[in-house]
Structures are given as C-alpha cells and as structure tokens.
Design an enzyme around this catalytic site. Structure first.
Site, PDB file in Angstrom:
ATOM      1  N   ASP A 224     103.819 131.960  75.123  1.00 61.51           N
ATOM      2  CA  ASP A 224     102.393 132.022  74.851  1.00 61.51           C
ATOM      3  C   ASP A 224     101.962 130.772  74.083  1.00 61.51           C
ATOM      4  O   ASP A 224     102.611 130.361  73.111  1.00 61.51           O
ATOM      5  CB  ASP A 224     102.105 133.278  74.024  1.00 61.51           C
TER       6      ASP A 224
ATOM      7  N   GLU B 104     102.892 128.565  78.909  1.00 59.49           N
ATOM      8  CA  GLU B 104     101.439 128.610  78.995  1.00 59.49           C
ATOM      9  C   GLU B 104     100.993 127.276  78.399  1.00 59.49           C
ATOM     10  O   GLU B 104     101.009 127.100  77.175  1.00 59.49           O
ATOM     11  CB  GLU B 104     100.867 129.781  78.201  1.00 59.49           C
TER      12      GLU B 104
END
Length: 750
Positions: A389, A425
């Site tokens: 993330d 990401e």
C-alpha cells in the site's frame, strides 16, 4: 487548566529539553504494588518474544525490544484475570532491551512500559503509564477501542491546539490488547507452494471476512474467518473461476480509528496496521491466545493444495497511531522520533500517507522491522507475495521518492524477499509521489493508467485509441525498460477502493452517505456511466445494457497482456449501492452477496469469467512473457502484433490520432519469444480481437492473407449466454457486423 479538568487530575510542570514546560496530568495510581518477576539477561536477538529452553534446561521466553533512546523498559505480564506483574529489562545491547523470563509459556499475554522524557517539542513522547504492544508480537489478544486512557496526551484537553503536549498519566493497561507468546512448531514440510510464474497469474482481490461472511455453504461459526476461507466451499469457487492467487486485504493486526468508533462504525478494510507480525485476531474462529497463527497457516496450506497462491496487502507506510493527536499504542511510546518521520517542528508528523504519520523507513531499525516482518510471513506463515500500500512512501529517502532508496535496495538483495511476488501501489499523497512505471525490474505495479483507459474507452470518452492500444498490449510505454516485462503491469478495472464493476455501469456519482461524512469522502473521478439511469432500475433495456458492459469490461481485462486482477464478487454482479469508499462498511454493503451466484440474471457473467480465464490459461499468446515487437518475423510480412481499422486495413499514424470507437488487435501465436520447458519453440493459435465502444453496430472487414483465411468466433459479448463458444466461422476479407458496445474475439483458421 479548566475547573473540570482540575476535578479529574492534578497538574504539574517540569522543564523540557529546550526549557519549555511540559504539563503532566496524573491520574489514579494503582492501589497495590505491582509484583515483579525474576528475569535473566537473555539475548538481544531475535526481536520479539520467543519461547525456548534456557541453557540450564528451564523453559521460558526471551523478550527483546528495540527502544534506542529510552531510559528504561519494563516487561509487563498479565494473568487470565488481567493482573499485572513486571520484569524490568536491565540488559541493553545496541539499543535493544532484552531478558529471559523462566516459566513464561506460550499463551502468555504481555506488553511493555517504556520510560523516557516527555518532550513533544523535540519528538519525545515516552509515557510509562501507557502499555505498549510489542511491534514483533506474533499474536494479539483483545481489540482496540480507543478510550481516553490509551492516549499518551490528554485527548479531551480543552485547548486542543496544545493538547498533545499535556501528558496523561492514567494507566492504559485495562483498555488495550496484549501481545501473546507463540510457540514455533511448524516447519512447512508438508506444504507445496504453487510458484505460479508471473505471466501465468490471475489475481483475485478479496477480504477474508467479506468473502466468507454470507457464504451459505460455509458453517456459520467459520464465516468471516481464516478457517472460512480455507473451507472447501470457498476454495471451490476460486478453483472453478481459475484464479491462481488471492490478494488478501490487510490481515496484519489493525485498529479502528476514533472518528469511526464515535459514529458507530469500524475500519472494515484494515488499512490501519499496528501489529506487523500478528494475523488480525478478529478473523480467527479458533481463538485469540495464539490459535489465530495456526489457523492462518492452515488456510495458506489449503489454498496451496488447490494451486492458489496467497498475496498479502501490507501497510508499512503508516500505523494506527495517527498524528500528534492520535493514540499511544506501540511505536509512538517506544521511540516516537526513531520510528516516525517528523517535521522540523518535531511536535508534528510528516504525512505522505493521508493517515497522520509515515514510518521513517530510512532508519535501520525501522527497515529491519519491515523486512523482518516480510520474511516472517514468507518463511513461517507460508505466504507467496505482497502488495505494498502506498509503496512510494516506502521508497522515499529523506524526502523525495528515490528508486535507489534503502528499502528498495534491501529488498533487491534479500535472498528470501527477492524470490516472492512484489506488487507496488506506485504512489502516495506527497509531492512527487506518483511513480507508475518507475519501480525497478523486480517489482510489478498496479497500473491505474490501464484502469482509466479501459473505463474511458467503454464509456466512449477517449479522444482517440492510442492509450487503449498501449494498455491492451502490455503498457510498453511504461514498462519496456531495464529488463522489465509485460507482467510488470497488474491490470485492473476495479479494486477494493472505488466502485464495484456493477456499480461502475450503474452510477454516475458516488453515494457514500452511509459513511457518515456527508458524501464528501471517496473520489469524484469515477469514469463511470450509469447506462441511462442512476442506481438500481427495473428497466429491462438498461439492465441488459449494463450486463453487456460488464461482459465488455471483463473480457477486455482478461484478453489484455499483463497480469489481470479481479475483485471478489465482480464476476457475479456484486454491488455496494454506489458507495465508492466502503472502508467502514463492515456489513452487507461491503460483504459479497452469494445469493447472486445462482441468480439467472448474473450466472452467465460468472460463467463467462471462468471461460475467459480458462482461455487465458490455454493460450500463451494471451499471457506473453515479452513485449510485442510489431515487426515482421517472416517473408509473408506477418507480425506478432498488428492493429486494424474497421475497413480491414492496418492502422496508420493518422488513425491512431483520429477519433474512433473501434479497434482491431491481431495477436500472432506464431511469433511468441522464448521456448517451453523442453526447449521447443512456443506456438499457439492466433487471434483477432475487435473492441467496439460505439452505440450502433459497425461492419468490420476481417483481414485476409497473410493474416488469415477464415476466422472462428470464440467470444461475443453481445450474447447473454456465454457457457460455450459461439463457433460461427467467417471468411477473411468479408465484413462482419459487430454489435454496438461489444467485443468479438476470433480465432484464426488457415
């Protein structure tokens, strides 16, 4: 101090490092002395709590905690009634406080109290009244409810602009979860990792609870748990679809944010980690006194036995402790300045995540925490990879994103981590944080350029087809450098964050009222089209068009070069009722509705998805390991990739820049680079995919020799039923009518 505060506490002052006063608010002290337990020197490694046998044959647990600038550390042990005893750790080696406590067995609940200067102006937030979770705890018992006592400062101080400087001395131990000592008793000798090559992978993003909570064939006591995901009914669905990996939304122990708890909501997605070694206890059916560890391992084994890899979505960019007004749960009280990025005004946190804090990955002990955690989940918990993330936040050196940063360098040389699947990401919310296409060759990336192009094409919003051509063929403009391959692009149309696939064709606007934030949260850039009616409708024409658009989107995704990622439930029309930010919807909005599985309206979509994935597995031309060259490799002029207009001629440069709604993509199975395991050339069928986003039918002239003599229709998304191939054969050179808003995939016949 207000009179109300005076009734609760006694205030005192002492000098801080820069001479400014720090206010200390003293709460109630324990009525009885806290007993102490004997402790031996122990070892500084490994960090965390490790059960073992001492040199004299006495069983116990070694505890080791990095707290580099602390003045003292107390290990706190809790019995089954919550009674506390303490073991001061007096041994200090290279910033690590350690000790061996005889008689401490697996299942023991524990935490730490760390002593130091309360000096928020210089980043010091030590407060021994707060029981802290061991960052290396491998199991956590209890839930974070965030009452005022768990804050290192006085949360409700009347002058909020200085509240973080007022220390709260109330004991937090009764209100916070504890770490649990876990026994290492698993060598994974009976496990067989699938080791699916990247190019052959099909990823399925799911939430452990949301995927299993409403499944009628999973026993009620197992729903919402790791054991539920390991149940044959859950695995059967994954196997029938043909996916090769599940990407689990965060399963590290996480906490719920205070603003959600105050509104009666919870953090459902879990992007608020606090324990990087512990499987989230609420997802365990077997217990939380260490049993969650074994349950997670059994889940991984069951998925591996079905040929399915396990990828974890991990959140190492920030923690649940938020900013200066957040709770003191672990790192903030161990060494705030040592773990977090602070601003020049050290009271404040540098926030590249939008969540209040950012881990300071440049610090060696922080980098060690992250890499130790990653290796633990691979070697001891059996997982096969990670999706990071906001990975750009981890790649920052001092301030800027740096692809030579310590984090990326350590991963690249680590003998364990460089062998597993790594997905970035590739952005964060800080300046210069958007890094799509920039990560080094070891990494794959979520490709949001793919998402946006495909959404725009099917709502007929692209000015031309250049962007679509790049995305369909593997995004070579982003990834054809430094030895990267087409599978560096993880292609997706939807993810957990945003509309579901069904909502993408049902709503023009977000509908997040249930989140309690006045519909202000969530993106407004949805690139969606509601097909003529906002939300659910009984109009049969609108409903039919929406289902056709879903078939178009799924077919495009699964025919594109790169690694496709599906979201749980999209294959059977799951809806979140227009909520594009369901992070706090731990209810039927966020859970998969298994009633759709056999609904006659949605069953064909699931069958098409399975058939497309099977087609992809059978045909290497759809999952290439090298980029297309676009050049002729033989005398007949046939190229590995060619693009055609509806007139049946190859596209020119002018065609790429002209407005268009139709694109023909020819994939040659004769010119696939590489060899198979026996050393023979890889040969496959050739295909022509025609994508038409216009509302009206179009006549598409099928290219003749050398491209083909005849074509057989394999997929036609204008058809509702997709349980078998259409099988219609067309003669090359003749026009084929392509229905409005549809994809036709044809196999080349010679």
């Amino acid at each position: 101090m207000s009179s109300a505060a005076e009734q609760e506490a006694v205030a005192g002052e002492r000098a801080t490092g820069d001479g400014r006063p720090a206010v200390v608010v003293n709460g109630a002290r324990p009525a009885r002395p806290v007993p102490t337990v004997p402790v031996r020197p122990g070892r500084p490694t490994p960090l965390g709590a490790r059960f073992r046998t001492g040199p004299d044959g006495v069983a116990g647990t070694n505890f080791a905690l990095w707290a580099g600038r602390a003045e003292g550390v107390e290990l706190c042990l809790f019995d089954e009634h919550g009674r506390e005893s303490r073991a001061p750790l007096t041994e200090l080696t290279h910033g690590i406080w350690h000790g061996f406590v005889p008689g401490v067995m697996p299942g023991q609940r524990y935490g730490y109290r760390v002593h130091g200067r309360w000096d928020p102006w210089t980043g010091g937030r030590w407060n021994p009244a707060k029981l802290l979770l061991d960052p290396y705890a491998r199991a956590v018992d209890g839930d974070f409810t965030l009452p005022p006592e768990v804050y290192g400062h006085v949360r409700d101080w009347p002058e909020q602009h200085v509240a973080d400087t007022v220390r709260d001395d109330r004991d937090s131990a009764p209100y916070v979860p504890k770490g649990v000592v876990v026994h290492d008793d698993d060598d994974w000798a009976d496990d067989r990792r699938p080791k699916t090559p990247w190019a052959d992978s099909v990823i399925y993003e799911l939430h452990v609870k949301g995927f299993t909570q409403r499944h009628p064939d999973i026993p009620p006591e197992l729903r919402g748990t790791y054991a539920g995901l390991a149940h044959p009914a859950a695995i059967e669905h994954l196997s029938r679809l043909g996916v090769t990996a599940v990407e689990l939304l965060p399963v590290h122990q996480f906490a719920h944010e205070d603003h959600l708890l105050r509104r009666g909501l919870r953090n459902y997605w879990g992007y608020n980690s606090i324990g990087y070694f512990a499987p989230h206890a609420a997802y365990a059916a077997s217990g939380t006194a260490g049993q969650q560890v074994g349950e997670f391992k059994r889940m991984v084994r069951a998925l591996h036995a079905a040929g399915i890899e396990v990828i974890l979505d991990v959140v190492y960019n920030h923690t649940a402790e938020a900013g200066e007004l957040g709770p003191t749960l672990s790192l903030k009280g161990i060494d705030n300045r040592g773990y977090y990025r602070l601003q020049p005004d050290a009271r404040r946190y540098a926030d590249y995540t939008g969540c209040g804090n950012t881990l300071h990955v440049v610090q060696p002990h922080v980098l060690r925490l992250i890499t130790d955690s990653l290796r633990y989940w691979v070697t001891e918990m059996g997982v096969d990879g990670f999706r990071f993330d906001l990975a750009a936040a981890l790649a920052r050196s001092m301030h800027d994103v740096d692809m030579l940063s310590p984090f990326l360098a350590v991963i690249a040389q680590d003998p364990v981590l460089r062998r597993v699947k790594l997905i970035a990401e590739p952005w964060d919310v800080g300046s210069g944080g958007y890094q799509v296409g920039a990560f080094p060759p070891l990494w794959t990336e979520w490709n949001d350029r793919y998402r946006d192009a495909v959404r725009d094409f099917w709502r007929h919003a692209l000015p031309d087809v250049r962007e679509m051509g790049y995305r369909l063929s593997g995004s070579s403009d982003l990834y054809a450098w430094g030895g990267r391959r087409p599978y560096a692009s993880v292609n997706f149309v939807t993810a957990h964050d945003g509309f579901t696939l069904r909502d993408l064709v049902s709503y023009d606007r977000k509908h997040n009222e249930a989140n309690g934030e006045g519909n202000r949260d969530g993106t407004d850039d949805n690139r969606s089209w509601n097909c003529g009616a906002e939300g659910e409708t009984g109009d049969p024409d609108v409903r039919a068009l929406r289902r056709q658009q879903l078939r178009n989107l799924l077919t495009t995704l699964l025919l594109s070069t790169g690694v496709p990622m599906l979201v749980a439930g999209d294959e059977m029309g799951r809806t979140q009722r227009g909520n594009n930010n369901a992070y706090c919807q731990d209810n039927e909005i966020g859970w998969v509705d298994w009633g759709l599985r056999d609904d006659p309206e949605w069953r064909p979509l699931r069958e098409l998805t399975s058939r497309l994935i099977a087609l992809r597995h059978r045909h290497p031309v759809l999952r290439r390991r090298s980029f297309f060259s676009g050049r002729a490799h033989s005398a007949d002029g046939l190229r590995d990739l060619a693009w055609f207009t509806p007139h049946g001629r190859e596209m020119t440069e002018d065609d790429w820049y002209a407005p268009a709604a139709t694109l023909g993509m020819y994939l040659s199975g004769r010119d696939i680079p590489g060899r198979d395991e026996q050393g023979a050339p890889v040969l496959d069928d050739s295909f022509l995919a025609v994508l038409h986003a216009g509302a009206e039918p179009v006549d598409f002239a099928l290219p003749g020799p050398p491209w083909a003599e005849r074509y057989e229709v394999v997929v036609d998304t204008a058809r509702e039923e997709q349980d078998r191939a259409p099988g219609v054969v067309h003669r090359a050179g003749a026009p084929m009518t392509v229905p409005g808003r549809s994809v036709v995939l044809l196999r080349v016949l010679r």
